[in-house]
Design a protein around this motif. Structure first.
Motif, short mmCIF file in Angstrom:
data_model
loop_
_atom_site.label_atom_id
_atom_site.label_comp_id
_atom_site.label_asym_id
_atom_site.label_seq_id
_atom_site.Cartn_x
_atom_site.Cartn_y
_atom_site.Cartn_z
N GLU A 163 -76.06 99.66 61.10
CA GLU A 163 -76.39 100.92 60.41
C GLU A 163 -76.57 100.68 58.90
O GLU A 163 -77.54 101.15 58.31
N GLY A 164 -75.64 99.94 58.32
CA GLY A 164 -75.71 99.68 56.88
C GLY A 164 -76.90 98.82 56.51
O GLY A 164 -77.57 99.06 55.49
N ALA A 165 -77.21 97.84 57.36
CA ALA A 165 -78.32 96.92 57.06
C ALA A 165 -79.66 97.65 57.08
O ALA A 165 -80.56 97.34 56.29
N VAL A 166 -79.79 98.65 57.97
CA VAL A 166 -81.02 99.45 58.01
C VAL A 166 -81.18 100.19 56.67
O VAL A 166 -82.28 100.24 56.10
N ILE A 167 -80.08 100.72 56.15
CA ILE A 167 -80.13 101.48 54.90
C ILE A 167 -80.46 100.58 53.71
O ILE A 167 -81.35 100.89 52.91
N VAL A 168 -79.79 99.43 53.62
CA VAL A 168 -80.05 98.52 52.50
C VAL A 168 -81.47 97.97 52.58
O VAL A 168 -82.18 97.86 51.57
N SER A 169 -81.93 97.70 53.82
CA SER A 169 -83.31 97.23 54.00
C SER A 169 -84.32 98.28 53.54
O SER A 169 -85.31 97.96 52.88
N ARG A 170 -84.03 99.53 53.88
CA ARG A 170 -84.96 100.59 53.49
C ARG A 170 -84.98 100.75 51.97
O ARG A 170 -86.05 100.90 51.37
N ALA A 171 -83.82 100.67 51.35
CA ALA A 171 -83.75 100.81 49.88
C ALA A 171 -84.49 99.66 49.20
O ALA A 171 -85.23 99.87 48.24
N GLN A 172 -84.30 98.46 49.73
CA GLN A 172 -84.90 97.27 49.10
C GLN A 172 -86.35 97.05 49.55
O GLN A 172 -87.03 96.16 49.05
N ARG A 173 -86.80 97.84 50.53
CA ARG A 173 -88.12 97.63 51.13
C ARG A 173 -88.29 96.17 51.55
O ARG A 173 -89.29 95.52 51.24
N SER A 174 -87.29 95.67 52.27
CA SER A 174 -87.30 94.29 52.72
C SER A 174 -86.48 94.21 54.01
O SER A 174 -85.48 94.91 54.16
N THR A 175 -86.91 93.35 54.95
CA THR A 175 -86.15 93.20 56.19
C THR A 175 -85.05 92.13 56.03
O THR A 175 -84.31 91.87 56.97
N GLU A 176 -84.95 91.56 54.83
CA GLU A 176 -83.96 90.51 54.58
C GLU A 176 -82.54 90.95 54.93
O GLU A 176 -81.83 90.22 55.62
N PRO A 177 -82.11 92.16 54.50
CA PRO A 177 -80.74 92.58 54.86
C PRO A 177 -80.50 92.61 56.37
O PRO A 177 -79.39 92.31 56.82
N LEU A 178 -81.53 92.93 57.16
CA LEU A 178 -81.38 92.93 58.62
C LEU A 178 -81.19 91.50 59.12
O LEU A 178 -80.38 91.25 60.01
N ARG A 179 -81.92 90.57 58.53
CA ARG A 179 -81.78 89.16 58.94
C ARG A 179 -80.41 88.63 58.52
O ARG A 179 -79.73 87.94 59.29
N PHE A 180 -79.98 88.99 57.31
CA PHE A 180 -78.65 88.56 56.84
C PHE A 180 -77.55 89.12 57.74
O PHE A 180 -76.56 88.44 58.02
N ALA A 181 -77.76 90.36 58.22
CA ALA A 181 -76.77 90.97 59.12
C ALA A 181 -76.74 90.22 60.45
O ALA A 181 -75.66 89.94 60.99
N ALA A 182 -77.93 89.86 60.95
CA ALA A 182 -78.00 89.11 62.21
C ALA A 182 -77.31 87.76 62.08
O ALA A 182 -76.54 87.35 62.97
N ASP A 183 -77.54 87.08 60.96
CA ASP A 183 -76.91 85.76 60.74
C ASP A 183 -75.39 85.91 60.71
O ASP A 183 -74.67 85.14 61.34
N ALA A 184 -74.91 86.91 59.96
CA ALA A 184 -73.46 87.10 59.81
C ALA A 184 -72.82 87.47 61.16
O ALA A 184 -71.77 86.93 61.53
N LEU A 185 -73.48 88.36 61.90
CA LEU A 185 -72.90 88.81 63.18
C LEU A 185 -72.96 87.70 64.23
O LEU A 185 -72.03 87.55 65.03
N ALA A 186 -74.04 86.92 64.22
CA ALA A 186 -74.14 85.81 65.17
C ALA A 186 -72.99 84.83 64.91
O ALA A 186 -72.31 84.38 65.84
N LEU A 187 -72.78 84.54 63.62
CA LEU A 187 -71.70 83.62 63.26
C LEU A 187 -70.35 84.19 63.70
O LEU A 187 -69.55 83.50 64.35
N LEU A 188 -70.12 85.45 63.40
CA LEU A 188 -68.84 86.10 63.74
C LEU A 188 -68.61 86.13 65.25
O LEU A 188 -67.58 85.68 65.73
N LEU A 189 -69.61 86.62 65.99
CA LEU A 189 -69.42 86.83 67.44
C LEU A 189 -69.42 85.52 68.21
O LEU A 189 -68.61 85.32 69.11
N ASP A 190 -70.33 84.61 67.86
CA ASP A 190 -70.43 83.39 68.66
C ASP A 190 -69.35 82.37 68.29
O ASP A 190 -68.86 81.66 69.15
N GLN A 191 -68.94 82.37 67.00
CA GLN A 191 -67.80 81.53 66.60
C GLN A 191 -66.58 81.92 67.42
O GLN A 191 -65.91 81.08 68.00
N GLU A 192 -66.35 83.25 67.49
CA GLU A 192 -65.17 83.73 68.22
C GLU A 192 -65.28 83.41 69.70
O GLU A 192 -64.32 83.02 70.33
#
Lengths: 195, 195
Positions: A163-192
């Protein structure tokens, strides 16, 4: 036939309400604009939604919940690792943001923020929408061997990050925050999952 | 003296706009309501903000950026581990949510979602606000030995998670999502710091 036509008009009104909320929020969406956007006859809105804007907004939130829920569900069914599932969902959201020139946000977030203090009915619809996304992610993590309690905590964090990444992406007009969110969540979920 | 009084009135108007946006969003906040809430004389709003609502909204977003930025900055100065810093910030946000009976959300998120498609000026102010929070978290992670590029990516994910957790907490009328976000971010940031 009349009922079929009526159902089609009602569905178009909800679709238009949803799209306009995503673009301009709830308070900024006038009912005349919804009727025009839906190409529906004047008066049809109060015929189909005699309770007015709040009832139409509730249907729009429920439609958004079902749409995003099926996207999550479809991604989960592929049986991928949690991190991959989340990345797949975020890729779809990135496509929606770029295709709309960053004009569309999450209707559930904006209705929560605008109406949470004013309409218990809409706040409750938004809480149910979030729950309908948290539940399948929880199930996915449980299926990967996480205990129910921590699975639910992580699933809630996943939905919050998305939810937050969609908002930051919209504000920045960039999909980078969505990619950063995916990287962070992949690391968190798959590490665990690996641990 | 007149200028001092004028500055005080202007500041009260921005404060009121900020609080009302947090409660009801931007479109749902009328300028007469802002003037009344601020206890300011009629007409004072257009005297201090001749450009009107958009200019006042911009100042409110800038005030929110500065407030939350100093909260982040203060937490960082304590020299705690990144996960502890984030937990401290989320604890403060949990207090704000409970003290307001879950009536206050993030003004930057709601203005982004409502006005991102309509006002480049407000969208830009929101992008700057997010950047002003991402930058100190990036610096914190760099100070802990992360390379600049990955530090910025993680800092953006942290801000996204915090924004989303505030929204889910408000919808659920529970601070649990904020705690779940703190747990997930502490695990993510401190695991990486340790690795």
């Amino acid at each position: 036939m009349a009922t079929t036509k009526g159902a089609a008009t009602s569905a178009r009104l909800v679709e238009s309400m949803l799209e306009l909320i995503q673009r301009n929020g709830y308070a900024g969406t006038g009912l005349n604009t919804v009727t025009e956007h839906a190409g529906a006859p004047k008066g049809s809105l109060y015929f189909h939604f005699p309770e007015g804007k709040e009832a139409l907004g509730e249907k729009a939130v429920e439609l958004a919940a079902a749409r995003f829920g099926s996207l999550v569900g479809d991604s989960v069914l592929e049986g991928a690792a949690p991190g991959q599932v989340v990345r797949g969902v975020l890729d779809v959201l990135a496509g929606i943001l770029t295709d709309s020139d960053f004009q569309l946000g999450c209707p559930v977030s904006v209705v929560t923020l605008e109406m949470g203090a004013q309409s218990e009915r809409l706040r409750f619809a938004c809480a149910n929408a979030f729950e309908s996304w948290i539940a399948p992610v929880t199930d996915l993590l449980v299926a990967r061997g996480r205990p129910e309690s921590t699975a639910r905590a992580r699933a809630t964090a996943v939905v919050s990050m998305v939810e937050g990444a969609v908002i930051v992406s919209r504000a920045q007009r960039s999909t980078e925050p969505l990619r950063f969110a995916a990287d962070a969540l992949a690391l968190l979920l798959d590490q665990e999952a690996a641990s």
